[in-house]
Design a protein around this motif. Sequence first.
Motif, PDB file in Angstrom:
ATOM      1  N   SER A   1       0.826  -1.209   0.000  1.00 14.84           N
ATOM      2  CA  SER A   1       0.000   0.000   0.000  1.00 14.84           C
ATOM      3  C   SER A   1       0.865   1.266   0.000  1.00 14.84           C
ATOM      4  O   SER A   1       0.524   2.254  -0.657  1.00 14.84           O
ATOM      5  N   ASP A   2       1.989   1.237   0.704  1.00 14.27           N
ATOM      6  CA  ASP A   2       2.906   2.384   0.707  1.00 14.27           C
ATOM      7  C   ASP A   2       3.548   2.560  -0.667  1.00 14.27           C
ATOM      8  O   ASP A   2       3.728   3.684  -1.140  1.00 14.27           O
ATOM      9  N   LEU A   3       3.884   1.437  -1.299  1.00 11.32           N
ATOM     10  CA  LEU A   3       4.454   1.502  -2.645  1.00 11.32           C
ATOM     11  C   LEU A   3       3.432   2.086  -3.608  1.00 11.32           C
ATOM     12  O   LEU A   3       3.769   2.964  -4.413  1.00 11.32           O
ATOM     13  N   ALA A   4       2.189   1.638  -3.518  1.00 14.76           N
ATOM     14  CA  ALA A   4       1.141   2.176  -4.396  1.00 14.76           C
ATOM     15  C   ALA A   4       0.992   3.680  -4.199  1.00 14.76           C
ATOM     16  O   ALA A   4       0.855   4.429  -5.176  1.00 14.76           O
ATOM     17  N   ALA A   5       1.049   4.132  -2.961  1.00 14.05           N
ATOM     18  CA  ALA A   5       0.941   5.569  -2.686  1.00 14.05           C
ATOM     19  C   ALA A   5       2.107   6.327  -3.322  1.00 14.05           C
ATOM     20  O   ALA A   5       1.912   7.397  -3.915  1.00 14.05           O
ATOM     21  N   SER A   6       3.308   5.782  -3.239  1.00 13.69           N
ATOM     22  CA  SER A   6       4.477   6.428  -3.850  1.00 13.69           C
ATOM     23  C   SER A   6       4.385   6.417  -5.368  1.00 13.69           C
ATOM     24  O   SER A   6       4.779   7.375  -6.028  1.00 13.69           O
ATOM     25  N   LEU A   7       3.870   5.325  -5.921  1.00 10.12           N
ATOM     26  CA  LEU A   7       3.693   5.254  -7.378  1.00 10.12           C
ATOM     27  C   LEU A   7       2.716   6.322  -7.846  1.00 10.12           C
ATOM     28  O   LEU A   7       2.889   6.908  -8.917  1.00 10.12           O
TER      29      LEU A   7
END
Length: 170
Positions: free
Chosen positions: A75-81
């Motif tokens: 979920s953190d990666l998706a937010a950064s993407l």
Amino acid sequence: GVAAAKGLAQALDVGVLCATSLDVLTAAAAEVGHRGLVLACVDARRGEVFAGVRELDQDGEIVAELLAPALWAPSDLAASLGTLDAATVHAVGDGAQRYGEVLAAATGVEVVTPALSFPPPSTLLRLALARLERGEATVDATSVVPLYMREADAKSNYVQARVDSGAESR
């Protein structure tokens, strides 16, 4: 993998070129024609991924690293993407496959087919040959160490068992 490479290199008295799984996945994406932003994403288990985003030019060469390789919660990666503001981010690797729905929540993320789930050994070979042809120097096998982005399960389980048993408080 690192132990095997070191053992072979020492036995053959040759140097080692180092590449991570993320490097190989990015190169594999370039080989099949992906350009622009590529998310290389490896399932790290425990609900986490090892991932990084690189930009590939028209020749498939890396021109920028937009997200440095790191350990992420999906979920953190998706937010950064989502902050990259890119038309398309090609997501490759078993982590992208496993957490595709979470990553696709970020606009423009396209999870590539299962053909790029794992780093292809043939791509690793081509990547190493290209580096050697460019004059990249090998390193002595004894100086090569694995790149761990988190503590090994055995170590963290041991520490937790000691805490649970009260051994840490003594």
